[in-house]
Design a protein around this motif. Sequence first.
Motif, PDB file in Angstrom:
ATOM      1  N   THR A 150       1.974   1.837   2.108  1.00 38.48           N
ATOM      2  CA  THR A 150       1.641   1.949   0.681  1.00 38.48           C
ATOM      3  C   THR A 150       0.932   1.400   0.037  1.00 38.48           C
ATOM      4  O   THR A 150       0.856  -0.254  -0.407  1.00 38.48           O
ATOM      5  CB  THR A 150       3.039   0.819   0.008  1.00 38.48           C
ATOM      6  OG1 THR A 150       2.937  -0.281   0.723  1.00 38.48           O
ATOM      7  CG2 THR A 150       4.369   1.501  -0.040  1.00 38.48           C
ATOM      8  N   PRO A 151       0.068   2.131   0.050  1.00 37.90           N
ATOM      9  CA  PRO A 151      -1.365   1.328  -0.717  1.00 37.90           C
ATOM     10  C   PRO A 151      -1.722   1.412  -2.080  1.00 37.90           C
ATOM     11  O   PRO A 151      -2.523   1.082  -2.155  1.00 37.90           O
ATOM     12  CB  PRO A 151      -2.542   2.212  -0.044  1.00 37.90           C
ATOM     13  CG  PRO A 151      -2.187   3.681   0.076  1.00 37.90           C
ATOM     14  CD  PRO A 151      -0.259   3.433  -0.093  1.00 37.90           C
ATOM     15  N   GLY A 152      -0.481   1.779  -2.969  1.00 40.04           N
ATOM     16  CA  GLY A 152      -0.519   1.937  -4.329  1.00 40.04           C
ATOM     17  C   GLY A 152      -0.049   0.311  -5.196  1.00 40.04           C
ATOM     18  O   GLY A 152      -0.595  -0.702  -4.290  1.00 40.04           O
ATOM     19  N   ALA A 153       1.054   0.867  -6.229  1.00 33.53           N
ATOM     20  CA  ALA A 153       0.312  -0.629  -6.172  1.00 33.53           C
ATOM     21  C   ALA A 153       2.546  -0.997  -6.135  1.00 33.53           C
ATOM     22  O   ALA A 153       2.454  -0.789  -5.067  1.00 33.53           O
ATOM     23  CB  ALA A 153       1.693   0.474  -8.060  1.00 33.53           C
ATOM     24  N   CYS A 154       2.755  -2.147  -6.859  1.00 35.48           N
ATOM     25  CA  CYS A 154       3.715  -2.916  -6.642  1.00 35.48           C
ATOM     26  C   CYS A 154       5.070  -1.772  -6.106  1.00 35.48           C
ATOM     27  O   CYS A 154       5.204  -0.835  -6.357  1.00 35.48           O
ATOM     28  CB  CYS A 154       4.128  -4.318  -7.214  1.00 35.48           C
ATOM     29  SG  CYS A 154       2.974  -4.554  -7.530  1.00 35.48           S
ATOM     30  N   SER A 155       5.376  -2.835  -5.449  1.00 29.33           N
ATOM     31  CA  SER A 155       6.457  -1.920  -4.654  1.00 29.33           C
ATOM     32  C   SER A 155       7.894  -1.852  -5.809  1.00 29.33           C
ATOM     33  O   SER A 155       8.411  -2.984  -6.306  1.00 29.33           O
ATOM     34  CB  SER A 155       7.408  -2.368  -3.500  1.00 29.33           C
ATOM     35  OG  SER A 155       8.654  -1.824  -2.707  1.00 29.33           O
ATOM     36  N   PRO A 156       8.842  -0.515  -5.306  1.00 34.44           N
ATOM     37  CA  PRO A 156       9.220  -1.008  -6.953  1.00 34.44           C
ATOM     38  C   PRO A 156      11.045  -1.674  -5.726  1.00 34.44           C
ATOM     39  O   PRO A 156      11.428  -1.860  -7.193  1.00 34.44           O
ATOM     40  CB  PRO A 156       9.780   0.769  -7.532  1.00 34.44           C
ATOM     41  CG  PRO A 156       9.501   1.350  -5.801  1.00 34.44           C
ATOM     42  CD  PRO A 156       7.785   0.471  -5.462  1.00 34.44           C
ATOM     43  N   SER A 157      11.067  -1.856  -5.164  1.00 37.35           N
ATOM     44  CA  SER A 157      12.235  -2.308  -4.195  1.00 37.35           C
ATOM     45  C   SER A 157      12.336  -3.053  -4.864  1.00 37.35           C
ATOM     46  O   SER A 157      13.434  -3.462  -4.152  1.00 37.35           O
ATOM     47  CB  SER A 157      12.333  -1.379  -3.068  1.00 37.35           C
ATOM     48  OG  SER A 157      11.094  -2.063  -2.128  1.00 37.35           O
ATOM     49  N   ASN A 158      11.393  -3.613  -4.424  1.00 33.83           N
ATOM     50  CA  ASN A 158      11.802  -5.218  -4.937  1.00 33.83           C
ATOM     51  C   ASN A 158      11.650  -5.897  -6.426  1.00 33.83           C
ATOM     52  O   ASN A 158      11.324  -6.608  -7.013  1.00 33.83           O
ATOM     53  CB  ASN A 158      10.157  -6.296  -4.560  1.00 33.83           C
ATOM     54  CG  ASN A 158      10.831  -5.957  -2.326  1.00 33.83           C
ATOM     55  OD1 ASN A 158      11.526  -6.591  -2.873  1.00 33.83           O
ATOM     56  ND2 ASN A 158       9.241  -5.704  -1.960  1.00 33.83           N
ATOM     57  N   HIS A 159      11.727  -5.416  -7.216  1.00 38.95           N
ATOM     58  CA  HIS A 159      11.586  -5.112  -8.583  1.00 38.95           C
ATOM     59  C   HIS A 159      12.967  -6.698  -8.583  1.00 38.95           C
ATOM     60  O   HIS A 159      14.290  -5.518  -8.134  1.00 38.95           O
ATOM     61  CB  HIS A 159      12.336  -3.616  -9.370  1.00 38.95           C
ATOM     62  CG  HIS A 159      12.627  -3.939 -11.070  1.00 38.95           C
ATOM     63  ND1 HIS A 159      12.115  -4.814 -11.494  1.00 38.95           N
ATOM     64  CD2 HIS A 159      14.200  -4.089 -11.523  1.00 38.95           C
ATOM     65  CE1 HIS A 159      12.253  -5.114 -12.900  1.00 38.95           C
ATOM     66  NE2 HIS A 159      13.634  -4.425 -12.852  1.00 38.95           N
ATOM     67  N   VAL A 160      12.780  -6.815  -9.371  1.00 38.11           N
ATOM     68  CA  VAL A 160      14.479  -7.902  -9.903  1.00 38.11           C
ATOM     69  C   VAL A 160      14.324  -7.829 -11.333  1.00 38.11           C
ATOM     70  O   VAL A 160      12.961  -7.763 -12.172  1.00 38.11           O
ATOM     71  CB  VAL A 160      14.806  -8.978  -9.748  1.00 38.11           C
ATOM     72  CG1 VAL A 160      14.328  -9.480  -7.964  1.00 38.11           C
ATOM     73  CG2 VAL A 160      13.079 -10.016  -9.977  1.00 38.11           C
ATOM     74  N   ALA A 177       5.884  -7.000 -16.323  1.00 31.91           N
ATOM     75  CA  ALA A 177       8.110  -7.050 -16.239  1.00 31.91           C
ATOM     76  C   ALA A 177       7.815  -6.081 -15.156  1.00 31.91           C
ATOM     77  O   ALA A 177       8.696  -6.870 -14.102  1.00 31.91           O
ATOM     78  CB  ALA A 177       8.441  -7.874 -17.559  1.00 31.91           C
ATOM     79  N   LEU A 178       7.540  -5.004 -14.884  1.00 28.10           N
ATOM     80  CA  LEU A 178       8.028  -3.681 -14.304  1.00 28.10           C
ATOM     81  C   LEU A 178       6.822  -3.648 -12.914  1.00 28.10           C
ATOM     82  O   LEU A 178       6.583  -2.781 -12.774  1.00 28.10           O
ATOM     83  CB  LEU A 178       7.845  -2.984 -15.416  1.00 28.10           C
ATOM     84  CG  LEU A 178       8.798  -2.437 -16.304  1.00 28.10           C
ATOM     85  CD1 LEU A 178       8.111  -1.229 -16.907  1.00 28.10           C
ATOM     86  CD2 LEU A 178      10.252  -2.324 -14.933  1.00 28.10           C
ATOM     87  N   LYS A 179       5.902  -5.049 -13.129  1.00 32.04           N
ATOM     88  CA  LYS A 179       5.171  -5.594 -12.005  1.00 32.04           C
ATOM     89  C   LYS A 179       3.644  -4.131 -11.830  1.00 32.04           C
ATOM     90  O   LYS A 179       3.105  -3.819 -10.505  1.00 32.04           O
ATOM     91  CB  LYS A 179       5.647  -4.692 -10.614  1.00 32.04           C
ATOM     92  CG  LYS A 179       6.757  -5.613 -10.673  1.00 32.04           C
ATOM     93  CD  LYS A 179       6.612  -6.794 -10.316  1.00 32.04           C
ATOM     94  CE  LYS A 179       8.412  -8.271  -9.845  1.00 32.04           C
ATOM     95  NZ  LYS A 179       7.416  -9.080  -9.796  1.00 32.04           N
ATOM     96  N   PHE A 180       3.612  -4.295 -13.652  1.00 29.62           N
ATOM     97  CA  PHE A 180       2.417  -2.923 -13.171  1.00 29.62           C
ATOM     98  C   PHE A 180       1.487  -3.704 -13.472  1.00 29.62           C
ATOM     99  O   PHE A 180       1.438  -4.501 -14.652  1.00 29.62           O
ATOM    100  CB  PHE A 180       2.570  -1.671 -14.562  1.00 29.62           C
ATOM    101  CG  PHE A 180       3.661  -0.875 -14.505  1.00 29.62           C
ATOM    102  CD1 PHE A 180       3.924  -0.153 -13.137  1.00 29.62           C
ATOM    103  CD2 PHE A 180       4.470  -0.891 -15.815  1.00 29.62           C
ATOM    104  CE1 PHE A 180       4.941   0.602 -13.045  1.00 29.62           C
ATOM    105  CE2 PHE A 180       5.182   0.242 -15.477  1.00 29.62           C
ATOM    106  CZ  PHE A 180       4.805   1.071 -14.278  1.00 29.62           C
ATOM    107  N   THR A 181      -0.021  -3.890 -13.019  1.00 32.20           N
ATOM    108  CA  THR A 181      -0.757  -4.504 -13.046  1.00 32.20           C
ATOM    109  C   THR A 181      -1.368  -4.146 -14.602  1.00 32.20           C
ATOM    110  O   THR A 181      -1.924  -3.052 -15.223  1.00 32.20           O
ATOM    111  CB  THR A 181      -2.598  -4.368 -12.255  1.00 32.20           C
ATOM    112  OG1 THR A 181      -1.838  -4.368 -11.327  1.00 32.20           O
ATOM    113  CG2 THR A 181      -3.340  -4.662 -12.528  1.00 32.20           C
TER     114      THR A 181
END
Length: 941
Positions: free
Chosen positions: A585-595, A260-264
């Motif tokens: 941003t080559p890393g993980a998913c962007s936190p700014s798009n967290h919903v 849910a927190l967009k971590f793989t």
Amino acid sequence: MKATYGSENESLLESIHDDPGTLAGISQEGVNRLLKRANRGSSSRKKEQNDLKTNEKEVVQTMVAQNDSNAEDCSRDGIGSSQLEVDVKSRQDAVFDDMEDMNDSDWEDCSIPILDPVDHSSNENFKGLTIEFDEPSSSIGRKPVRRASAEDKELAELVHKVHLLCLLARGRIIDNACDDPLIQASLLSLLPTHLLKILEVSNITSKALIPLVTWFHNTFHIRSLVRAERSFRTALAFALETHEGTQEEIAALSVALFRALKFTTRFVSILDVASLKPEADKHEPMSRVANRVGGGIFSTSTLMVANPREVSIPSSPVKSFSCSEKGNHCENSSRSSCKSKDGCSTSDGPHSRFSTDVDELTDKTANSFSCQAQLDTSGQCAPKNSQGLKRRGDLEFEMQLAMAISATTVGTHENSAGSSDVKVLNGSKSLDASTTKRWKRIQKVESATSSQGLSTALGSRKVGSPLFWAEVYCGGENLTGRWVHVDAVNALIDGEQKVEDAAAACKTSLRYVVAFAGRGAKDVTRRYCLKWYKIAPKRVNSNWWDAVLAPLRELESGATGGVHVLEKLHNDVLNEQQKIKASETPGACSPSNHVLLPEKSGQESSKEYGGRIEVESSANYSFVNTRNSLEDMELETRALTEPLPTNQQAYKNHALYALERWLTKFQILHPRGPILGYCSGHPVYPRTCVQTLKPRQRWLREGLQVKANEKPAKVLKRSAKLKNVQVFEEEDYREVDTKETIELYGKWQLEPLHLPRAVDGIVPKNERGQVEVWSEKCLPPGTVHLRLPRVFSVAKRLEIDYAPAMVGFEFRNGRATPVFDGIVVCTEFKDAILELLSSIITRQKLNSYYGDGSSSKASSNMHYNNDEISGLPIKSSSRADMQSTGPQKRGREDTMSSAPSGRLEEDHEHVFLRENESFDAENSIRTKRCFCGFSIQVEEL
DNA sequence: ATGAACGAGTGATCTTTGGGGTCG
DNA sequence: CCGACCCCTTTGATCACTCGTTCA
């Protein structure tokens, strides 16, 4: 035992409904069938033994009775009676084996000559019988050893495989449930605001996960439940609602939260399958297997106590404490399910949480394991005084608890003492020493109690074992990022090296550790296993396993390490835009798009076509594409850098290392080095130095020959008594001749086979006038192997030099007989032979189409003609042709020939077995043969 | 408690190229 | 007399592996 197993089966059956997924259902059915079969086998075996004993007793009694009646006249003084019985028993033991298969009807009523006990000492026969008595009596003391038969092994392997498939299916179900948007959303809604800051971290590290895992660990608790019939998703939702659940559910919730927190994130599980070898279950009846099936596949482990109410609550003055001391949890206990002295919690309602007091806990656990598992949904329990005598259930429960605590604490201790990467949550004081001691004590208690026949202890040893956890891909770890072990249940982060020990402490073998994501799966055992050589023999054939996992690996890779094809296409369209932003941003998913309400799981975040997420997925494409290969490399590296075992035995079949002493007679070290180390003074060599040797003749079969002037790498002496019996008889004084030597050569001494070339149309043959065609490489240059029917006759008729092609041996009538298939001729004659054969075929066709009379006549002509052409009788069509009643098989083939019909009326119907067929690929002609000798040729369209 | 050594039991693998009698 | 065909009978030695026992 049977009763226990029966109940387990029932629970198993009930649990089918748990997940109505077809695969799970089918798998379960398969497991049940196998288990039933296995149980039948094992119970029948046991029954056999029991029957054996029972029969024995009965027989003895019967015979004693018989003897009594027969010896009515004998004096029955007390002195002789005991001896009499013993002697009678001895006879019965001696004849028992023979009696086993006999029916009552096989027995004649006759008197058994029993001598007067008083006189027996002087009787020679009796003495003999008495001697016979000694053997069985001594064998009684010996343990009955029954080794596993091939069938047992096959069955065990089948069970193992089916169980594996079931667990794989189960893992996929759980993984899928972790992607549930509602569950993920609910989890997010529970998450405190300050923890949402983690989303701002671009490259997540294991350290950053600590607060999150701490919160999760404090929020969700383990509870062992009696399972209701519901899907895993429902169970998960229920666990989410009550903040309690099985270890499996809690672990799944943690995965769902990370996603849910967009971590793989992967859901990782130890597939604790039934043993691959039957012996492993020898001392653990099938009930345990069934139990593990019930507990492992379709629910988490359950306490092996028949009546949960029998489990007492130790009454140490605990107001509360957590079993998950130092962040570690035992499966069947949790702080929430721990009862206060005077109260019982109910399962449905939320449980009060207790603060963890490690110091207090230390005292408590040192005194007694005063944690009470909530054993069923009713949650009822009767508080008891631990001061009093403990019942079996109490004792067992304490053992389970001790094991669980010990297992997890060991890992914790190492964590705290280990690298700084290892985080231990919720712990302030080390309990290791005391716990380890306790563990040992408890182990003693366990062995003592189990020896007393504590049946309820069966299966309980696995309680507390870490079976489920998560792997979160941390882009901030290392240079390239890596998968980080996150066991939210036990509040362990990055403790991958502790899993093996913890599992081992709970008697759980780390045979298969599988990570699930995107409905796929990947074997990551190597990450958690240091002693692969111990694991490898317990795993199923790797080819089979790899084949099973292959499609799942792709799915998993697509979810965690790759991008879906559609996404890639889409991203390609937006290539320019992506390139610009990708570098950011080559890393993980962007936190700014967290919903708070995620539309997709973390793995599928790239599907969200909006803003940066999409961009990132594309940017990550090459990155994540290498993620899998990087992980593969990591696992591969682990595989190649296994530490040297310390015991010699481990080198016997070690994949990497070898000791010279364990080499077989057909193996040698070449080269002898480098020496990687020493074990008990023996040098350790790389396994790659071990070469297999073969005799010269054997290498020839592989199209290789020994180079000139090569001396044998090894010379074996072989006893050839049987072979040289005749020689021996003739030259019995030459004992040396009874031994023959075998000269062995290694690969490095070989070169490609150079056979003499065919000259002037003459085929080079061996001393028997044949050519051994083990493979194409064995053909002399300039020759060709023709495997056509009647080709012998044709070659003979054309007066072409040929040699029968020997293709192998078969054992018939107890001796090896060569198997011939076709002939070897010089290449220049191939066309001539085929031409003649072709003309024969054409003639057959013409005959069958236009010949006067029926096709059957044409067919008979064919055979006749063949014989005529060859001038030799052809065995396969000689007698049978004249007796056959007609073709019995017509298929899609264009029948070139059919058998004569109705010439002779016989009852025999030809049967054309597939193994008797031969097929000429060049001419598409299939020759079918009946066992009677009748043959038929058909041209396949 | 662990591992080495040994023995016993079991399964798997290797071995590897007829001969005598009868009948047409 | 010769050649084709049928019938006989279903190995057994050796190695590798596993397990149990004993001992250090």
